[in-house]
Scaffold this motif. Sequence first.
Motif, PDB file in Angstrom:
ATOM      1  N   ARG A   3       0.781  -1.239   0.188  1.00  0.00           N
ATOM      2  CA  ARG A   3       0.122  -0.058  -0.114  1.00  0.00           C
ATOM      3  C   ARG A   3       1.092   1.206  -0.169  1.00  0.00           C
ATOM      4  O   ARG A   3       1.502   1.343   0.734  1.00  0.00           O
ATOM      5  N   LEU A   4       0.778   1.695  -1.097  1.00  0.00           N
ATOM      6  CA  LEU A   4       1.839   3.240  -1.365  1.00  0.00           C
ATOM      7  C   LEU A   4       0.978   4.395  -1.111  1.00  0.00           C
ATOM      8  O   LEU A   4      -0.012   4.552  -1.733  1.00  0.00           O
ATOM      9  N   VAL A   5       1.435   5.138  -0.113  1.00  0.00           N
ATOM     10  CA  VAL A   5       0.966   6.596   0.033  1.00  0.00           C
ATOM     11  C   VAL A   5       1.955   7.645  -0.139  1.00  0.00           C
ATOM     12  O   VAL A   5       3.165   7.614   0.398  1.00  0.00           O
ATOM     13  N   GLU A   6       1.760   8.528  -1.085  1.00  0.00           N
ATOM     14  CA  GLU A   6       2.847   9.472  -1.257  1.00  0.00           C
ATOM     15  C   GLU A   6       2.380  10.786  -0.509  1.00  0.00           C
ATOM     16  O   GLU A   6       1.394  10.965   0.172  1.00  0.00           O
ATOM     17  N   SER A   7       3.316  11.790  -0.449  1.00  0.00           N
ATOM     18  CA  SER A   7       3.391  12.681   0.589  1.00  0.00           C
ATOM     19  C   SER A   7       2.544  13.574  -0.533  1.00  0.00           C
ATOM     20  O   SER A   7       2.573  13.590  -1.637  1.00  0.00           O
ATOM     21  N   GLU A   8       2.219  14.722   0.320  1.00  0.00           N
ATOM     22  CA  GLU A   8       1.645  15.829  -0.569  1.00  0.00           C
ATOM     23  C   GLU A   8       2.468  16.517  -1.583  1.00  0.00           C
ATOM     24  O   GLU A   8       3.592  16.794  -1.107  1.00  0.00           O
ATOM     25  N   GLY A   9       2.044  16.719  -2.883  1.00  0.00           N
ATOM     26  CA  GLY A   9       3.072  17.541  -3.610  1.00  0.00           C
ATOM     27  C   GLY A   9       2.979  19.144  -3.252  1.00  0.00           C
ATOM     28  O   GLY A   9       2.962  19.564  -2.101  1.00  0.00           O
ATOM     29  N   GLY A  10       3.011  19.808  -4.479  1.00  0.00           N
ATOM     30  CA  GLY A  10       2.599  21.452  -4.005  1.00  0.00           C
ATOM     31  C   GLY A  10       3.099  22.220  -5.240  1.00  0.00           C
ATOM     32  O   GLY A  10       3.220  21.646  -6.345  1.00  0.00           O
ATOM     33  N   LEU A  11       2.877  23.438  -4.895  1.00  0.00           N
ATOM     34  CA  LEU A  11       3.258  24.422  -6.111  1.00  0.00           C
ATOM     35  C   LEU A  11       4.591  25.019  -5.883  1.00  0.00           C
ATOM     36  O   LEU A  11       4.932  25.620  -4.471  1.00  0.00           O
ATOM     37  N   VAL A  12       5.545  25.139  -6.845  1.00  0.00           N
ATOM     38  CA  VAL A  12       6.776  25.667  -6.718  1.00  0.00           C
ATOM     39  C   VAL A  12       7.117  26.476  -7.830  1.00  0.00           C
ATOM     40  O   VAL A  12       6.589  26.154  -8.854  1.00  0.00           O
ATOM     41  N   ARG A 106      10.344  -0.045 -15.113  1.00  0.00           N
ATOM     42  CA  ARG A 106      10.264   0.727 -16.354  1.00  0.00           C
ATOM     43  C   ARG A 106       9.020   0.033 -17.222  1.00  0.00           C
ATOM     44  O   ARG A 106       8.224   0.637 -18.069  1.00  0.00           O
ATOM     45  N   GLU A 107       8.874  -1.309 -17.279  1.00  0.00           N
ATOM     46  CA  GLU A 107       7.945  -1.794 -18.151  1.00  0.00           C
ATOM     47  C   GLU A 107       6.499  -2.035 -17.479  1.00  0.00           C
ATOM     48  O   GLU A 107       5.628  -2.722 -18.254  1.00  0.00           O
ATOM     49  N   ARG A 108       6.488  -1.714 -16.213  1.00  0.00           N
ATOM     50  CA  ARG A 108       5.050  -1.654 -15.613  1.00  0.00           C
ATOM     51  C   ARG A 108       4.298  -3.198 -15.619  1.00  0.00           C
ATOM     52  O   ARG A 108       3.328  -3.424 -15.795  1.00  0.00           O
ATOM     53  N   ILE A 109       5.355  -4.085 -15.104  1.00  0.00           N
ATOM     54  CA  ILE A 109       5.061  -5.454 -14.941  1.00  0.00           C
ATOM     55  C   ILE A 109       4.593  -5.691 -13.695  1.00  0.00           C
ATOM     56  O   ILE A 109       5.544  -5.584 -12.855  1.00  0.00           O
ATOM     57  N   LEU A 110       3.485  -6.229 -13.437  1.00  0.00           N
ATOM     58  CA  LEU A 110       2.938  -6.407 -12.218  1.00  0.00           C
ATOM     59  C   LEU A 110       3.210  -5.583 -11.260  1.00  0.00           C
ATOM     60  O   LEU A 110       3.595  -5.770 -10.095  1.00  0.00           O
ATOM     61  N   ILE A 111       2.579  -4.282 -11.553  1.00  0.00           N
ATOM     62  CA  ILE A 111       3.273  -2.779 -10.759  1.00  0.00           C
ATOM     63  C   ILE A 111       2.070  -2.581  -9.895  1.00  0.00           C
ATOM     64  O   ILE A 111       0.842  -2.681 -10.176  1.00  0.00           O
ATOM     65  N   TYR A 112       2.406  -1.884  -8.649  1.00  0.00           N
ATOM     66  CA  TYR A 112       1.600  -1.435  -7.708  1.00  0.00           C
ATOM     67  C   TYR A 112       1.744   0.120  -7.855  1.00  0.00           C
ATOM     68  O   TYR A 112       2.843   0.555  -8.140  1.00  0.00           O
ATOM     69  N   TRP A 113       0.526   0.877  -7.583  1.00  0.00           N
ATOM     70  CA  TRP A 113       0.564   2.186  -7.815  1.00  0.00           C
ATOM     71  C   TRP A 113       0.225   2.816  -6.464  1.00  0.00           C
ATOM     72  O   TRP A 113      -0.767   2.252  -5.655  1.00  0.00           O
ATOM     73  N   GLY A 114       0.709   4.093  -6.210  1.00  0.00           N
ATOM     74  CA  GLY A 114       0.350   4.890  -5.311  1.00  0.00           C
ATOM     75  C   GLY A 114      -0.807   5.744  -5.818  1.00  0.00           C
ATOM     76  O   GLY A 114      -1.243   5.528  -7.102  1.00  0.00           O
ATOM     77  N   GLN A 115      -1.547   6.611  -4.988  1.00  0.00           N
ATOM     78  CA  GLN A 115      -2.926   7.321  -5.684  1.00  0.00           C
ATOM     79  C   GLN A 115      -2.520   8.451  -6.235  1.00  0.00           C
ATOM     80  O   GLN A 115      -3.457   9.215  -6.812  1.00  0.00           O
ATOM     81  N   GLY A 116      -1.390   9.111  -6.279  1.00  0.00           N
ATOM     82  CA  GLY A 116      -0.792  10.362  -7.089  1.00  0.00           C
ATOM     83  C   GLY A 116      -0.889  11.565  -6.405  1.00  0.00           C
ATOM     84  O   GLY A 116      -1.612  11.608  -5.355  1.00  0.00           O
ATOM     85  N   THR A 117       0.139  12.285  -6.439  1.00  0.00           N
ATOM     86  CA  THR A 117       0.094  13.681  -5.967  1.00  0.00           C
ATOM     87  C   THR A 117       0.404  14.764  -6.957  1.00  0.00           C
ATOM     88  O   THR A 117       1.391  14.446  -7.764  1.00  0.00           O
ATOM     89  N   GLN A 118      -0.081  16.091  -6.900  1.00  0.00           N
ATOM     90  CA  GLN A 118      -0.050  16.976  -7.791  1.00  0.00           C
ATOM     91  C   GLN A 118       1.184  17.822  -7.571  1.00  0.00           C
ATOM     92  O   GLN A 118       1.489  18.284  -6.431  1.00  0.00           O
ATOM     93  N   VAL A 119       2.055  17.957  -8.580  1.00  0.00           N
ATOM     94  CA  VAL A 119       3.135  18.929  -8.643  1.00  0.00           C
ATOM     95  C   VAL A 119       2.827  19.999  -9.696  1.00  0.00           C
ATOM     96  O   VAL A 119       2.741  19.431 -10.646  1.00  0.00           O
ATOM     97  N   THR A 120       3.010  20.985  -9.164  1.00  0.00           N
ATOM     98  CA  THR A 120       2.818  22.162 -10.206  1.00  0.00           C
ATOM     99  C   THR A 120       3.960  23.212 -10.011  1.00  0.00           C
ATOM    100  O   THR A 120       4.371  23.702  -9.092  1.00  0.00           O
ATOM    101  N   VAL A 121       4.679  23.438 -11.360  1.00  0.00           N
ATOM    102  CA  VAL A 121       5.751  24.429 -11.287  1.00  0.00           C
ATOM    103  C   VAL A 121       5.287  25.451 -12.158  1.00  0.00           C
ATOM    104  O   VAL A 121       5.030  25.329 -13.336  1.00  0.00           O
ATOM    105  N   SER A 122       5.334  26.798 -11.443  1.00  0.00           N
ATOM    106  CA  SER A 122       4.828  27.911 -12.211  1.00  0.00           C
ATOM    107  C   SER A 122       6.191  28.616 -12.902  1.00  0.00           C
ATOM    108  O   SER A 122       7.092  28.661 -12.383  1.00  0.00           O
ATOM    109  N   SER A 123       5.955  29.415 -14.033  1.00  0.00           N
ATOM    110  CA  SER A 123       6.886  30.145 -14.655  1.00  0.00           C
ATOM    111  C   SER A 123       7.203  31.469 -14.192  1.00  0.00           C
ATOM    112  O   SER A 123       6.368  31.749 -13.359  1.00  0.00           O
TER     113      SER A 123
END
Length: 123
Positions: A3-12, A106-123
């Motif tokens: 069970r994979l749990v990512e930290s919160e991403g953010g805006l940078v 890399r080939e996504r073979i029998l892979i487990y996923w976390g739920q995802g976290t948003q990273v936003t990079v502003s220009s």
Amino acid sequence: QVRLVESEGGLVQAGGSLRLSCANSGRTFRIYAMGWFRQAPGKEREFVAAVSVRSTITNYTDSVKGRFTISRDNAKNTVYLQMDSLKPEDTAVYYCAAASDTHAIRERILIYWGQGTQVTVSS
């Protein structure tokens, strides 16, 4: 078991840094290679980086080489992605992943996923 749990991403701002972490609450962290993928709006999910069980092997996609560093702490069941010199094109949802080895990551073979976290990079 995994069970994979990512930290919160953010805006940078562009040129800044951000560190993502991903914890595996299962007892089997030490037997899995770990990795990171990302998916930008309207694009397919792409491989970013992977690290082997004992951290002897690391792989990176070309666009992040020299800027991103993947590492893991098996005692803490955690994998990290240190992102430096961030660019607006790094904006995406970042996903943690686990699989048997870095090739499987890399080939996504029998892979487990976390739920995802948003990273936003502003220009």
